[in-house]
Design a protein around this motif. Structure first.
Motif, PDB file in Angstrom:
ATOM      1  N   ILE A   1       1.138  -0.905  -0.170  1.00 21.69           N
ATOM      2  CA  ILE A   1      -0.140   0.097  -0.120  1.00 21.69           C
ATOM      3  C   ILE A   1       1.144   1.376   0.020  1.00 21.69           C
ATOM      4  CG2 ILE A   1      -1.663   1.264   1.598  1.00 21.69           C
ATOM      5  CD1 ILE A   1      -2.613  -0.993   1.919  1.00 21.69           C
ATOM      6  N   VAL A   2       0.678   2.203  -0.957  1.00 20.04           N
ATOM      7  CA  VAL A   2       1.428   3.410  -0.881  1.00 20.04           C
ATOM      8  C   VAL A   2       0.088   4.597  -0.804  1.00 20.04           C
ATOM      9  CG1 VAL A   2       2.789   4.803  -2.359  1.00 20.04           C
ATOM     10  CG2 VAL A   2       3.010   2.365  -2.951  1.00 20.04           C
ATOM     11  N   PRO A   3       0.293   5.144   0.457  1.00 19.10           N
ATOM     12  CA  PRO A   3      -1.226   6.195   0.840  1.00 19.10           C
ATOM     13  C   PRO A   3      -0.667   7.008   0.095  1.00 19.10           C
ATOM     14  CG  PRO A   3       0.021   5.436   2.729  1.00 19.10           C
ATOM     15  CD  PRO A   3       1.052   4.582   1.436  1.00 19.10           C
ATOM     16  N   CYS A   4      -1.990   7.901  -0.151  1.00 18.28           N
ATOM     17  CA  CYS A   4      -1.874   9.016  -0.325  1.00 18.28           C
ATOM     18  C   CYS A   4      -1.498  10.869   0.396  1.00 18.28           C
ATOM     19  CB  CYS A   4      -3.217   9.170  -1.306  1.00 18.28           C
ATOM     20  SG  CYS A   4      -4.324   9.360  -0.140  1.00 18.28           S
ATOM     21  N   ASN A   5      -2.116  10.031   1.928  1.00 27.02           N
ATOM     22  CA  ASN A   5      -1.637  10.312   2.863  1.00 27.02           C
ATOM     23  C   ASN A   5      -0.032  10.607   3.407  1.00 27.02           C
ATOM     24  OD1 ASN A   5      -4.289  12.108   2.410  1.00 27.02           O
ATOM     25  ND2 ASN A   5      -5.586  11.438   4.036  1.00 27.02           N
ATOM     26  N   GLU A   6       0.108  10.792   4.723  1.00 26.95           N
ATOM     27  CA  GLU A   6       0.602  10.941   5.955  1.00 26.95           C
ATOM     28  C   GLU A   6       1.078   9.421   6.158  1.00 26.95           C
ATOM     29  OE1 GLU A   6       4.063  12.580   8.963  1.00 26.95           O
ATOM     30  OE2 GLU A   6       2.499  13.480   8.750  1.00 26.95           O
ATOM     31  N   PHE A   7       0.317   8.378   6.153  1.00 24.26           N
ATOM     32  CA  PHE A   7       0.118   7.384   6.964  1.00 24.26           C
ATOM     33  C   PHE A   7      -1.040   7.360   6.123  1.00 24.26           C
ATOM     34  CE2 PHE A   7      -1.663   9.675  10.666  1.00 24.26           C
ATOM     35  CZ  PHE A   7      -2.868   8.911  10.780  1.00 24.26           C
ATOM     36  N   TYR A   8      -1.534   5.283   6.803  1.00 25.42           N
ATOM     37  CA  TYR A   8      -3.007   4.998   5.982  1.00 25.42           C
ATOM     38  C   TYR A   8      -3.841   4.952   6.491  1.00 25.42           C
ATOM     39  CZ  TYR A   8      -5.281   1.718   2.217  1.00 25.42           C
ATOM     40  OH  TYR A   8      -5.769   1.740   1.499  1.00 25.42           O
ATOM     41  N   ASP A   9      -4.128   6.876   6.419  1.00 29.22           N
ATOM     42  CA  ASP A   9      -5.375   7.003   7.995  1.00 29.22           C
ATOM     43  C   ASP A   9      -7.561   6.720   6.816  1.00 29.22           C
ATOM     44  OD1 ASP A   9      -6.358   8.683   5.893  1.00 29.22           O
ATOM     45  OD2 ASP A   9      -5.184  10.757   7.522  1.00 29.22           O
ATOM     46  N   TYR A  10      -8.250   7.226   7.566  1.00 33.98           N
ATOM     47  CA  TYR A  10      -9.263   6.872   7.701  1.00 33.98           C
ATOM     48  C   TYR A  10      -9.587   7.082   5.387  1.00 33.98           C
ATOM     49  CZ  TYR A  10     -14.283   5.447   6.743  1.00 33.98           C
ATOM     50  OH  TYR A  10     -16.030   5.215   7.005  1.00 33.98           O
ATOM     51  N   GLU A  11      -9.019   8.180   5.696  1.00 32.59           N
ATOM     52  CA  GLU A  11      -9.470   9.489   4.207  1.00 32.59           C
ATOM     53  C   GLU A  11      -8.513   8.509   3.540  1.00 32.59           C
ATOM     54  OE1 GLU A  11      -8.751  10.583   7.441  1.00 32.59           O
ATOM     55  OE2 GLU A  11     -10.905  11.968   7.933  1.00 32.59           O
ATOM     56  N   ALA A  12      -7.556   8.159   3.364  1.00 34.40           N
ATOM     57  CA  ALA A  12      -6.989   7.450   2.562  1.00 34.40           C
ATOM     58  C   ALA A  12      -7.298   5.814   2.115  1.00 34.40           C
ATOM     59  CB  ALA A  12      -5.036   7.369   2.976  1.00 34.40           C
ATOM     60  N   LYS A  13      -7.462   5.539   3.012  1.00 28.73           N
ATOM     61  CA  LYS A  13      -8.161   4.499   2.710  1.00 28.73           C
ATOM     62  C   LYS A  13      -9.268   4.504   2.110  1.00 28.73           C
ATOM     63  CE  LYS A  13      -6.258   1.705   6.639  1.00 28.73           C
ATOM     64  NZ  LYS A  13      -6.605   1.076   8.167  1.00 28.73           N
ATOM     65  N   TYR A  14     -10.208   5.282   2.811  1.00 27.04           N
ATOM     66  CA  TYR A  14     -11.721   5.203   1.730  1.00 27.04           C
ATOM     67  C   TYR A  14     -12.589   7.293   0.794  1.00 27.04           C
ATOM     68  CZ  TYR A  14     -11.558   1.280   4.761  1.00 27.04           C
ATOM     69  OH  TYR A  14     -11.754   0.123   5.956  1.00 27.04           O
ATOM     70  N   LEU A  15     -12.083   7.330   1.193  1.00 24.65           N
ATOM     71  CA  LEU A  15     -12.048   8.799   0.551  1.00 24.65           C
ATOM     72  C   LEU A  15     -11.585   9.703  -0.714  1.00 24.65           C
ATOM     73  CD1 LEU A  15     -13.116  10.623   3.980  1.00 24.65           C
ATOM     74  CD2 LEU A  15     -14.881   8.444   2.609  1.00 24.65           C
ATOM     75  N   ASP A  16     -10.005   9.404  -0.189  1.00 21.20           N
ATOM     76  CA  ASP A  16      -8.923   9.972  -1.126  1.00 21.20           C
ATOM     77  C   ASP A  16      -8.517   9.260  -2.051  1.00 21.20           C
ATOM     78  OD1 ASP A  16      -8.833  12.101   0.207  1.00 21.20           O
ATOM     79  OD2 ASP A  16      -7.436  11.758   1.342  1.00 21.20           O
ATOM     80  N   GLU A  17      -8.927   9.584  -3.666  1.00 21.44           N
ATOM     81  CA  GLU A  17      -8.181   8.289  -4.285  1.00 21.44           C
ATOM     82  C   GLU A  17      -6.856   8.461  -4.668  1.00 21.44           C
ATOM     83  OE1 GLU A  17     -10.706   9.226  -7.533  1.00 21.44           O
ATOM     84  OE2 GLU A  17     -12.475   9.476  -6.762  1.00 21.44           O
ATOM     85  N   GLY A  18      -6.228   8.757  -4.180  1.00 19.68           N
ATOM     86  CA  GLY A  18      -5.079   8.432  -4.090  1.00 19.68           C
ATOM     87  C   GLY A  18      -3.937   7.582  -3.742  1.00 19.68           C
TER      88      GLY A  18
END
Length: 375
Positions: A249-266
């Motif tokens: 997993i390469v998260p779009c945020n600094e870590f794999y938070d809720y937004e990075a998992k389900y809301l953001d598309e990056g």
């Protein structure tokens, strides 16, 4: 034509991961073969009320508080053989037998052994881990204790109690930075989907993160941060589990938070992970060892950190009811390993039935022999 298996898919629940559960359940319902299964949708509202509907899709699409939903209950009495539906307009309750239950609940009261205990009392086969493995897999503190006892590598951490935080705060704010350093992560011990998790870079953020974690749970886990790649591996089976190819997993945020998992598309999922063959095999081996350490059954997703500097592989956590959303890593890793989504569901149901038969082979009554000696 062979009789279809009646599958009760349970979703929703009194959990901060209620919405994620609905997305997972929608995907599971769509992929269960209607030629093999008669699917019964059973929702648990945020208030804890159990509901069902003739059309599984409507129950999710219209919401569990939909006026057309019928109340139901799953009795602990094995004689019921399933759940009881309460139609409207004063009609008599209807018994609805179930052959197997597929829990698709994430978080507390669904993934933590609570629901599994009810299903054990009801003597119903169910997909996934039993009471103990579910409880351990939900509690990040207990999970780390079990992994350490099994000799498996974990990140350095401390566990805090909400009831002791006010009086212990001053001392902990000196001890934690000295022991774990900055940055560090603060997590509620019993939530998933990264709810309530924060990254602390200084004392103020650490204190704020602990208060945030205590909003969701009576225990908080503070972990040393690792500059690492995030690797995940899926496990399938009962006493002889197998592991999938690893993914990254390469998260779009600094870590794999809720937004990075389900809301953001990056965020990106790399399947299979770009790892040397020996390191990929190590991931698969440790994933199976972690699964066995908690006495897992059916399924689990095992998450790792791969330290960028040292190359050391450490366990992050094990998830006993991984996400089944269209973007979830658990089914995607098995698809890459040659097991498509629908076949994966077939295997999980067969594993549930197999485990239930095996448990039933144990004797449940005891009569002492004369003289006190027993075979």
């Amino acid at each position: 034509m062979a009789k279809r298996i009646r599958v009760g898919v349970i979703f929703g629940g009194r959990s901060v991961e209620h919405d994620v559960s609905l997305v997972s359940a929608r995907s599971v319902l769509r992929h269960l073969d209607p030629g093999r299964y008669e699917v019964i949708a059973i929702g648990i509202t945020r208030a804890g009320k159990w509901v069902t509907a003739a059309d599984p899709g409507q129950l999710i699409d219209r919401g569990l508080d939909w006026e057309g939903a019928e109340e139901c209950v799953l009795p602990a009495d094995p004689a019921a053989g399933g759940f009881i539906r309460h139609p409207r307009a004063g009609a008599a309750p209807l018994a609805e037998p179930l052959d197997v239950v597929f829990p698709v609940l994430h978080g507390g009261q669904g993934e933590d052994g609570t629901l599994q205990g009810l299903l054990e009392l009801a003597d119903l086969p169910y997909v996934g881990a039993g009471v103990m493995a579910s409880s351990v897999g939900m509690d990040k503190d207990m999970m780390k204790r079990v992994f350490r006892e099994a000799g498996l590598p974990v990140v350095a951490s401390r566990t805090l109690l909400r009831s002791r935080w006010p009086e212990a705060r001053e001392g902990l704010m000196k001890e934690l930075p000295a022991e774990l350093g900055f940055p560090c992560f603060v997590k509620p011990a019993n939530t998933g989907s990264s709810v309530g998790i924060s990254k602390a870079r200084d004392a103020r953020q650490l204190a704020d993160g602990i208060v945030l974690a205590f909003r969701y749970d009576r225990k908080a886990v503070v972990e040393a941060a690792v500059d690492a790649r995030e690797i995940e591996c899926s496990v399938l089976g009962n006493d002889d589990p197998i592991a999938s190819v690893p993914g990254e997993i390469v998260p779009c945020n600094e870590f794999y938070d809720y937004e990075a998992k389900y809301l953001d598309e990056g965020s990106r999922l790399i399947i299979p992970a770009e790892l040397p063959a020996d390191r990929a095999e190590e991931v698969r081996r440790v994933a199976v060892e972690a699964f066995r350490a908690v006495d897992g059954a059916g399924m689990a997703r095992v998450d790792f950190f791969l330290d960028r500097k040292s190359g050391r592989l450490v366990l992050n956590e094990l998830n006993t009811i991984p996400g089944f959303t269209p973007i979830s890593m658990y089914p995607k890793l098995w698809e890459a390993a040659g097991i498509p989504y629908s076949e994966l569901l077939d295997r999980l149901i067969l594993l549930a039935l197999e485990r239930h038969r095996e448990k039933r082979s144990s004797v449940t009554d005891f009569q002492p022999s004369p003289g006190g000696r027993n075979p």
